[in-house]
Scaffold this motif. Structure first.
Motif, PDB file in Angstrom:
ATOM      1  N   PRO A 107      10.876   3.736   6.922  1.00 56.44           N
ATOM      2  CA  PRO A 107      10.225   3.179   8.111  1.00 56.44           C
ATOM      3  C   PRO A 107       8.870   2.585   7.739  1.00 56.44           C
ATOM      4  O   PRO A 107       8.206   3.057   6.804  1.00 56.44           O
ATOM      5  CB  PRO A 107      10.060   4.392   9.032  1.00 56.44           C
ATOM      6  CG  PRO A 107      11.087   5.362   8.568  1.00 56.44           C
ATOM      7  CD  PRO A 107      11.228   5.161   7.090  1.00 56.44           C
ATOM      8  N   ARG A 108       8.465   1.540   8.464  1.00 54.65           N
ATOM      9  CA  ARG A 108       7.236   0.820   8.131  1.00 54.65           C
ATOM     10  C   ARG A 108       6.024   1.756   8.088  1.00 54.65           C
ATOM     11  O   ARG A 108       5.189   1.664   7.192  1.00 54.65           O
ATOM     12  CB  ARG A 108       7.005  -0.299   9.146  1.00 54.65           C
ATOM     13  CG  ARG A 108       5.809  -1.206   8.805  1.00 54.65           C
ATOM     14  CD  ARG A 108       5.771  -2.412   9.728  1.00 54.65           C
ATOM     15  NE  ARG A 108       4.721  -3.337   9.342  1.00 54.65           N
ATOM     16  CZ  ARG A 108       3.467  -3.285   9.790  1.00 54.65           C
ATOM     17  NH1 ARG A 108       3.123  -2.331  10.654  1.00 54.65           N
ATOM     18  NH2 ARG A 108       2.571  -4.161   9.393  1.00 54.65           N
ATOM     19  N   LYS A 109       5.937   2.660   9.052  1.00 58.14           N
ATOM     20  CA  LYS A 109       4.786   3.566   9.105  1.00 58.14           C
ATOM     21  C   LYS A 109       4.750   4.454   7.873  1.00 58.14           C
ATOM     22  O   LYS A 109       3.692   4.684   7.267  1.00 58.14           O
ATOM     23  CB  LYS A 109       4.851   4.421  10.368  1.00 58.14           C
ATOM     24  CG  LYS A 109       3.651   5.338  10.551  1.00 58.14           C
ATOM     25  CD  LYS A 109       3.741   6.093  11.873  1.00 58.14           C
ATOM     26  CE  LYS A 109       2.533   7.008  12.059  1.00 58.14           C
ATOM     27  NZ  LYS A 109       2.596   7.760  13.344  1.00 58.14           N
ATOM     28  N   GLN A 110       5.910   4.965   7.464  1.00 58.58           N
ATOM     29  CA  GLN A 110       5.989   5.830   6.291  1.00 58.58           C
ATOM     30  C   GLN A 110       5.680   5.052   5.011  1.00 58.58           C
ATOM     31  O   GLN A 110       4.984   5.543   4.115  1.00 58.58           O
ATOM     32  CB  GLN A 110       7.385   6.443   6.212  1.00 58.58           C
ATOM     33  CG  GLN A 110       7.538   7.504   5.137  1.00 58.58           C
ATOM     34  CD  GLN A 110       8.956   8.038   5.075  1.00 58.58           C
ATOM     35  OE1 GLN A 110       9.859   7.402   4.516  1.00 58.58           O
ATOM     36  NE2 GLN A 110       9.165   9.205   5.678  1.00 58.58           N
ATOM     37  N   ALA A 111       6.191   3.822   4.923  1.00 55.69           N
ATOM     38  CA  ALA A 111       5.943   2.990   3.742  1.00 55.69           C
ATOM     39  C   ALA A 111       4.451   2.663   3.601  1.00 55.69           C
ATOM     40  O   ALA A 111       3.896   2.696   2.503  1.00 55.69           O
ATOM     41  CB  ALA A 111       6.754   1.698   3.826  1.00 55.69           C
ATOM     42  N   ARG A 112       3.797   2.378   4.730  1.00 58.21           N
ATOM     43  CA  ARG A 112       2.365   2.057   4.680  1.00 58.21           C
ATOM     44  C   ARG A 112       1.538   3.296   4.346  1.00 58.21           C
ATOM     45  O   ARG A 112       0.501   3.204   3.684  1.00 58.21           O
ATOM     46  CB  ARG A 112       1.924   1.441   6.003  1.00 58.21           C
ATOM     47  CG  ARG A 112       2.421  -0.004   6.173  1.00 58.21           C
ATOM     48  CD  ARG A 112       2.214  -0.502   7.603  1.00 58.21           C
ATOM     49  NE  ARG A 112       0.803  -0.545   7.984  1.00 58.21           N
ATOM     50  CZ  ARG A 112      -0.010  -1.580   7.775  1.00 58.21           C
ATOM     51  NH1 ARG A 112       0.466  -2.662   7.154  1.00 58.21           N
ATOM     52  NH2 ARG A 112      -1.251  -1.548   8.166  1.00 58.21           N
ATOM     53  N   ALA A 113       1.975   4.461   4.825  1.00 57.22           N
ATOM     54  CA  ALA A 113       1.264   5.699   4.493  1.00 57.22           C
ATOM     55  C   ALA A 113       1.337   5.965   2.979  1.00 57.22           C
ATOM     56  O   ALA A 113       0.344   6.359   2.349  1.00 57.22           O
ATOM     57  CB  ALA A 113       1.848   6.874   5.264  1.00 57.22           C
ATOM     58  N   ARG A 114       2.519   5.741   2.402  1.00 61.64           N
ATOM     59  CA  ARG A 114       2.684   5.900   0.953  1.00 61.64           C
ATOM     60  C   ARG A 114       1.828   4.883   0.205  1.00 61.64           C
ATOM     61  O   ARG A 114       1.189   5.210  -0.811  1.00 61.64           O
ATOM     62  CB  ARG A 114       4.156   5.716   0.585  1.00 61.64           C
ATOM     63  CG  ARG A 114       4.464   5.655  -0.910  1.00 61.64           C
ATOM     64  CD  ARG A 114       4.170   6.946  -1.601  1.00 61.64           C
ATOM     65  NE  ARG A 114       4.565   6.903  -2.998  1.00 61.64           N
ATOM     66  CZ  ARG A 114       4.107   7.718  -3.924  1.00 61.64           C
ATOM     67  NH1 ARG A 114       3.228   8.659  -3.600  1.00 61.64           N
ATOM     68  NH2 ARG A 114       4.512   7.635  -5.180  1.00 61.64           N
ATOM     69  N   ALA A 115       1.775   3.667   0.714  1.00 57.99           N
ATOM     70  CA  ALA A 115       0.956   2.625   0.092  1.00 57.99           C
ATOM     71  C   ALA A 115      -0.517   3.010   0.102  1.00 57.99           C
ATOM     72  O   ALA A 115      -1.239   2.807  -0.880  1.00 57.99           O
ATOM     73  CB  ALA A 115       1.173   1.300   0.810  1.00 57.99           C
ATOM     74  N   ALA A 116      -0.980   3.574   1.210  1.00 54.29           N
ATOM     75  CA  ALA A 116      -2.375   3.989   1.312  1.00 54.29           C
ATOM     76  C   ALA A 116      -2.697   5.083   0.289  1.00 54.29           C
ATOM     77  O   ALA A 116      -3.765   5.071  -0.345  1.00 54.29           O
ATOM     78  CB  ALA A 116      -2.671   4.473   2.731  1.00 54.29           C
TER      79      ALA A 116
END
Length: 423
Positions: A107-116
């Motif tokens: 999910p986009r939110k999870q992917a962005r959290a990992r990116a951060a």
């Protein structure tokens, strides 16, 4: 983790890019492929993620023949970092980093959290850099984003094609340091392509030295520098390979001298008596916690010099009144290159070696040179450094002068490890 079995890549015009390669990269190992342009090192790396298909032989990834795997799915399991970085110019830094996790269905939110998390790991605060675009970053910052993006799906294998080659030397060294820090934590299986032997030596657990389409030598950096396997390998690593060994030879306990050690609050007269008994011209000074403070010359502790004006009697004077601060130290196991750099930075005739905050001894230029010679001989004979005895040609005896210096033609060395005007 990665195994090449008799892999060859030939082209229709008769060119053979790589010829009968057989070697293995262990899990968690960083192997550098080094050689001149056109020698086949990048072709080797690109065959691992099937950007180039081999003509013969096979490549195994964690025991699986990669020719049987879907290329797209394979590439999403492998991190890939290139010199030009290849960031999407229309996406923010955060979205660039989240690309692969998103493609893998997170999910986009999870992917962005990992990116951060990964941006923070490579030293880019996501709250500061996450919303920026690639053209708003420096070259070194873009390379960091490229590394973060390659790690975003937590791949077991990382392929790096001259990733730090397009930045200036200062930024390049900083990026190398950061990557070594990351690798010590993450322990990825890495193939790292470079044309720079010093970068290969500094980063690699092992080095593959490429000739024309084949590996001339595959061994540890110390072995490649100490005992090149072929005339080609010797020529490629250079006549100054002894100096390059400074980067891969650690400081060991056996390399250290043990001058007298006194404490800041020791009575000066007591410290002077100890130095006189040892025939020492100076001592290392530690604070009450055993951490390095500096040094003290024997002459400052004896006679009238041992009486501090603020003290009521000579017996009350302490080492503190006469000690000279110095903060030149390295940890045990640091490369000799770091030790030499620290000596030069502090204009010091010795540096302290520590285990955490615990003082272990001192390293002098003479002991550093001996350690380098011992390491070279040990690798050439394939024995531990402790088993090497060196023959040394003695120089003429040169007496110390009254100021505690040893003077030889063209040199002035302060044994206490300080600039001349402090001695």
């Amino acid at each position: 983790m990665i195994r090449f079995e008799h892999v060859t890549k030939s082209y229709a015009d008769g060119t053979t890019a790589v010829d009968d390669l057989t070697f293995e990269v262990a899990e968690g190992e960083l192997v550098t492929l080094v050689g001149p342009s056109g020698c086949g090192k990048t072709t080797t790396m690109k065959m691992v993620n099937r950007l180039i298909e081999p003509t013969a032989g096979r490549i195994l990834l964690d025991g699986e023949d990669i020719s049987t795997l879907d290329p797209v799915r394979l590439r999403r399991r492998i991190g890939y970092v290139i010199q030009q970085v290849g960031l999407f110019p229309h996406k923010t830094v955060l979205d660039n980093t989240a690309t692969v996790p998103h493609l893998l269905g997170r999910p986009r939110k999870q992917a962005r959290a990992r990116a951060a998390e990964l941006l923070d790991l490579v030293g880019l605060d996501p709250s500061t850099y996450g919303d920026r675009y690639p053209d708003q970053l420096s070259g070194g910052q873009r390379q960091r984003v490229g590394v973060a993006r390659a790690l975003a799906a937590d791949p077991p294998v990382l392929l790096m094609d001259e990733p730090f080659g397009a930045v200036d030397p200062v930024v390049r060294e900083h990026l190398q340091n950061e990557f070594l820090r990351l690798q010590s934590t993450l322990r990825k299986t890495v193939l790292f392509v470079t044309h720079d032997i010093e970068e290969a030596v500094r980063l690699g657990d092992r080095i593959a030295v490429y000739g024309a389409g084949r590996i001339e030598q595959f061994d540890t950096p110390a072995a490649v520098l100490g005992a090149p396997a072929t005339p080609y390998a010797a020529a490629f690593v250079g006549a100054d390979r002894g100096l390059k060994r400074l980067s891969v030879t650690p400081v060991e306990r056996g390399d250290l001298e043990q001058p007298p050690v006194v404490r800041l609050d020791d009575p000066a007269a007591q410290a002077a008596a100890r130095l006189a008994a040892d025939g020492a011209a100076w001592a290392v000074v530690l604070d009450a916690d055993g951490a390095l403070y500096g040094w003290v010359p024997a002459e400052a502790l004896t006679g009238a010099a041992a009486t501090h004006p603020a003290e009521p009697s000579p017996q009350a004077a302490t080492v503190r009144a006469h000690a000279r601060p110095m903060d030149a130290h390295v940890p045990l196991g640091a490369p000799l290159r770091q030790a030499l750099s620290t000596m030069l930075q502090h204009d010091a005739g010795w540096i302290a070696v520590q285990d955490g905050d615990r003082h272990l001894g001192v390293l002098t230029p003479a002991r550093l040179h001996t350690a380098l010679r011992r390491s070279t001989t040990a690798d050439a004979a394939n024995v531990p450094r402790t088993q090497v005895a060196l023959d040394t040609v003695p120089g003429p005896a040169v007496p110390a002068t009254a100021d505690g210096h040893v003077r030889t033609p063209g040199t002035v060395t302060a044994p206490a490890g300080t600039p001349d005007d402090d001695a």
